[in-house]
Design a protein around this motif. Structure first.
Motif, PDB file in Angstrom:
ATOM      1  N   TYR A 105       0.809  -1.218   0.000  1.00 30.22           N
ATOM      2  CA  TYR A 105       0.000   0.000   0.000  1.00 30.22           C
ATOM      3  C   TYR A 105       0.844   1.271   0.000  1.00 30.22           C
ATOM      4  CZ  TYR A 105      -3.703  -3.302   0.937  1.00 30.22           C
ATOM      5  OH  TYR A 105      -4.576  -4.351   0.850  1.00 30.22           O
ATOM      6  N   GLY A 106       2.139   1.118   0.149  1.00 30.62           N
ATOM      7  CA  GLY A 106       3.050   2.256   0.077  1.00 30.62           C
ATOM      8  C   GLY A 106       3.504   2.549  -1.338  1.00 30.62           C
ATOM      9  N   LYS A 107       3.002   1.772  -2.303  1.00 29.29           N
ATOM     10  CA  LYS A 107       3.367   1.952  -3.709  1.00 29.29           C
ATOM     11  C   LYS A 107       2.236   2.661  -4.446  1.00 29.29           C
ATOM     12  CE  LYS A 107       6.206  -2.134  -3.695  1.00 29.29           C
ATOM     13  NZ  LYS A 107       6.200  -3.560  -3.840  1.00 29.29           N
ATOM     14  N   ALA A 108       2.603   3.637  -5.260  1.00 28.77           N
ATOM     15  CA  ALA A 108       1.603   4.372  -6.050  1.00 28.77           C
ATOM     16  C   ALA A 108       0.899   3.418  -7.005  1.00 28.77           C
ATOM     17  CB  ALA A 108       2.278   5.496  -6.826  1.00 28.77           C
ATOM     18  N   GLY A 109      -0.394   3.627  -7.156  1.00 27.69           N
ATOM     19  CA  GLY A 109      -1.186   2.831  -8.076  1.00 27.69           C
ATOM     20  C   GLY A 109      -2.007   1.742  -7.417  1.00 27.69           C
ATOM     21  N   LYS A 110      -1.706   1.397  -6.179  1.00 31.01           N
ATOM     22  CA  LYS A 110      -2.456   0.367  -5.465  1.00 31.01           C
ATOM     23  C   LYS A 110      -3.805   0.884  -4.978  1.00 31.01           C
ATOM     24  CE  LYS A 110      -1.350  -3.879  -4.393  1.00 31.01           C
ATOM     25  NZ  LYS A 110      -1.970  -4.904  -5.194  1.00 31.01           N
ATOM     26  N   LEU A 111      -3.833   2.155  -4.521  1.00 31.39           N
ATOM     27  CA  LEU A 111      -5.048   2.758  -3.983  1.00 31.39           C
ATOM     28  C   LEU A 111      -5.364   4.061  -4.724  1.00 31.39           C
ATOM     29  CD1 LEU A 111      -4.211   2.439  -0.177  1.00 31.39           C
ATOM     30  CD2 LEU A 111      -5.779   0.984  -1.463  1.00 31.39           C
ATOM     31  N   THR A 112      -6.652   4.343  -4.866  1.00 26.98           N
ATOM     32  CA  THR A 112      -7.100   5.609  -5.464  1.00 26.98           C
ATOM     33  C   THR A 112      -8.240   6.167  -4.628  1.00 26.98           C
ATOM     34  OG1 THR A 112      -8.686   4.531  -6.938  1.00 26.98           O
ATOM     35  CG2 THR A 112      -6.464   4.897  -7.813  1.00 26.98           C
ATOM     36  N   ALA A 113      -8.497   7.458  -4.808  1.00 28.62           N
ATOM     37  CA  ALA A 113      -9.615   8.113  -4.117  1.00 28.62           C
ATOM     38  C   ALA A 113     -10.053   9.315  -4.935  1.00 28.62           C
ATOM     39  CB  ALA A 113      -9.204   8.550  -2.719  1.00 28.62           C
ATOM     40  N   SER A 114     -11.306   9.683  -4.768  1.00 32.38           N
ATOM     41  CA  SER A 114     -11.858  10.850  -5.431  1.00 32.38           C
ATOM     42  C   SER A 114     -12.307  11.856  -4.380  1.00 32.38           C
ATOM     43  CB  SER A 114     -13.047  10.438  -6.309  1.00 32.38           C
ATOM     44  OG  SER A 114     -13.554  11.547  -6.997  1.00 32.38           O
ATOM     45  N   VAL A 115     -11.824  13.090  -4.486  1.00 29.68           N
ATOM     46  CA  VAL A 115     -12.186  14.155  -3.561  1.00 29.68           C
ATOM     47  C   VAL A 115     -13.247  15.020  -4.238  1.00 29.68           C
ATOM     48  CG1 VAL A 115     -11.353  16.168  -2.288  1.00 29.68           C
ATOM     49  CG2 VAL A 115      -9.904  14.130  -2.485  1.00 29.68           C
ATOM     50  N   ALA A 116     -14.405  15.129  -3.599  1.00 29.10           N
ATOM     51  CA  ALA A 116     -15.533  15.880  -4.149  1.00 29.10           C
ATOM     52  C   ALA A 116     -15.481  17.338  -3.704  1.00 29.10           C
ATOM     53  CB  ALA A 116     -16.850  15.248  -3.709  1.00 29.10           C
ATOM     54  N   ALA A 117     -16.065  18.200  -4.525  1.00 32.22           N
ATOM     55  CA  ALA A 117     -16.105  19.632  -4.240  1.00 32.22           C
ATOM     56  C   ALA A 117     -17.205  19.972  -3.238  1.00 32.22           C
ATOM     57  CB  ALA A 117     -16.350  20.401  -5.538  1.00 32.22           C
ATOM     58  N   ASN A 118     -17.006  21.073  -2.524  1.00 36.27           N
ATOM     59  CA  ASN A 118     -18.022  21.676  -1.662  1.00 36.27           C
ATOM     60  C   ASN A 118     -18.578  20.759  -0.589  1.00 36.27           C
ATOM     61  OD1 ASN A 118     -17.837  24.076  -3.162  1.00 36.27           O
ATOM     62  ND2 ASN A 118     -19.246  23.242  -4.673  1.00 36.27           N
ATOM     63  N   GLN A 119     -17.744  19.893  -0.054  1.00 37.36           N
ATOM     64  CA  GLN A 119     -18.204  19.040   1.047  1.00 37.36           C
ATOM     65  C   GLN A 119     -17.010  18.489   1.799  1.00 37.36           C
ATOM     66  OE1 GLN A 119     -20.343  15.946  -1.076  1.00 37.36           O
ATOM     67  NE2 GLN A 119     -18.620  14.564  -0.959  1.00 37.36           N
ATOM     68  N   SER A 120     -17.273  17.965   2.981  1.00 35.50           N
ATOM     69  CA  SER A 120     -16.240  17.238   3.703  1.00 35.50           C
ATOM     70  C   SER A 120     -16.261  15.816   3.184  1.00 35.50           C
ATOM     71  CB  SER A 120     -16.519  17.256   5.207  1.00 35.50           C
ATOM     72  OG  SER A 120     -16.337  18.552   5.716  1.00 35.50           O
ATOM     73  N   ASN A 121     -15.118  15.295   2.849  1.00 35.64           N
ATOM     74  CA  ASN A 121     -14.989  13.951   2.300  1.00 35.64           C
ATOM     75  C   ASN A 121     -14.476  13.018   3.385  1.00 35.64           C
ATOM     76  OD1 ASN A 121     -15.071  14.289  -0.927  1.00 35.64           O
ATOM     77  ND2 ASN A 121     -14.148  16.090  -0.005  1.00 35.64           N
ATOM     78  N   GLU A 122     -15.240  11.981   3.701  1.00 36.46           N
ATOM     79  CA  GLU A 122     -14.778  10.961   4.629  1.00 36.46           C
ATOM     80  C   GLU A 122     -14.416   9.742   3.795  1.00 36.46           C
ATOM     81  OE1 GLU A 122     -16.131   8.503   8.579  1.00 36.46           O
ATOM     82  OE2 GLU A 122     -16.959  10.497   8.221  1.00 36.46           O
ATOM     83  N   ILE A 123     -13.113   9.484   3.689  1.00 32.13           N
ATOM     84  CA  ILE A 123     -12.621   8.414   2.831  1.00 32.13           C
ATOM     85  C   ILE A 123     -11.873   7.411   3.700  1.00 32.13           C
ATOM     86  CG2 ILE A 123     -11.206   7.843   0.832  1.00 32.13           C
ATOM     87  CD1 ILE A 123     -11.653  10.759  -0.128  1.00 32.13           C
ATOM     88  N   ASP A 124     -12.471   6.236   3.862  1.00 34.02           N
ATOM     89  CA  ASP A 124     -11.887   5.177   4.681  1.00 34.02           C
ATOM     90  C   ASP A 124     -11.138   4.185   3.797  1.00 34.02           C
ATOM     91  OD1 ASP A 124     -13.144   6.374   6.847  1.00 34.02           O
ATOM     92  OD2 ASP A 124     -14.831   4.972   6.844  1.00 34.02           O
ATOM     93  N   PHE A 125     -10.100   3.573   4.382  1.00 36.41           N
ATOM     94  CA  PHE A 125      -9.344   2.544   3.682  1.00 36.41           C
ATOM     95  C   PHE A 125      -9.304   1.299   4.562  1.00 36.41           C
ATOM     96  CE2 PHE A 125      -7.883   6.552   1.972  1.00 36.41           C
ATOM     97  CZ  PHE A 125      -7.884   6.300   0.607  1.00 36.41           C
TER      98      PHE A 125
END
Length: 132
Positions: A105-125
């Motif tokens: 999980y420390g390598k780029a490309g294993k995980l992705t996420a999308s950050v939405a506008a005008n809100q607080s984003n709660e992104i769990d892994f």
């Protein structure tokens, strides 16, 4: 005197909108990192915008929760898609965290996420120690 006051007020107008909420292209991001259902403590999490842009960083606490920082004064991450890396490898001589994040999980490309506008984003892994 009146003219100087007006000029002073006009000079301050560009500062409006850059208050605590930050710039309009950044949204607050928080979340939880777990490994096999257990909170990942002392993990560094990085959101790198795709295809490019300034990355945001955070660190999990003992409960696995994190919040991202865009700059020292602005919380969050750029709006849009990101590659995400998570690692908690301790420096030599430092105690090992109770729950280790697998190196994959420390390598780029294993995980992705999308950050939405005008809100607080709660992104769990919810990570797994099983190799995929």
């Amino acid at each position: 005197m009146k003219r100087q006051l007006i000029l002073l007020l006009l000079a301050g107008l560009p500062l409006l909108g850059c208050g605590p909420s930050g710039p309009s292209n950044v949204s607050v991001v928080t979340g939880l990192v777990t490994v096999d259902g257990k909170p990942a403590d002392s993990a560094t999490i990085t959101f790198a915008p795709v295809p490019s842009g300034k990355s945001s960083f955070g660190r999990t606490d003992e409960t696995g929760h994190y919040h991202l920082v865009y700059t020292t004064d602005i919380q969050g991450a750029l709006i849009g898609e990101h590659t995400v890396t998570i690692a908690n490898e301790p420096p030599p001589g430092q105690p090992r965290p109770a729950v280790m994040v697998p190196r994959q999980y420390g390598k780029a490309g294993k995980l992705t996420a999308s950050v939405a506008a005008n809100q607080s984003n709660e992104i769990d892994f919810a990570l797994s120690s099983k190799m995929k």
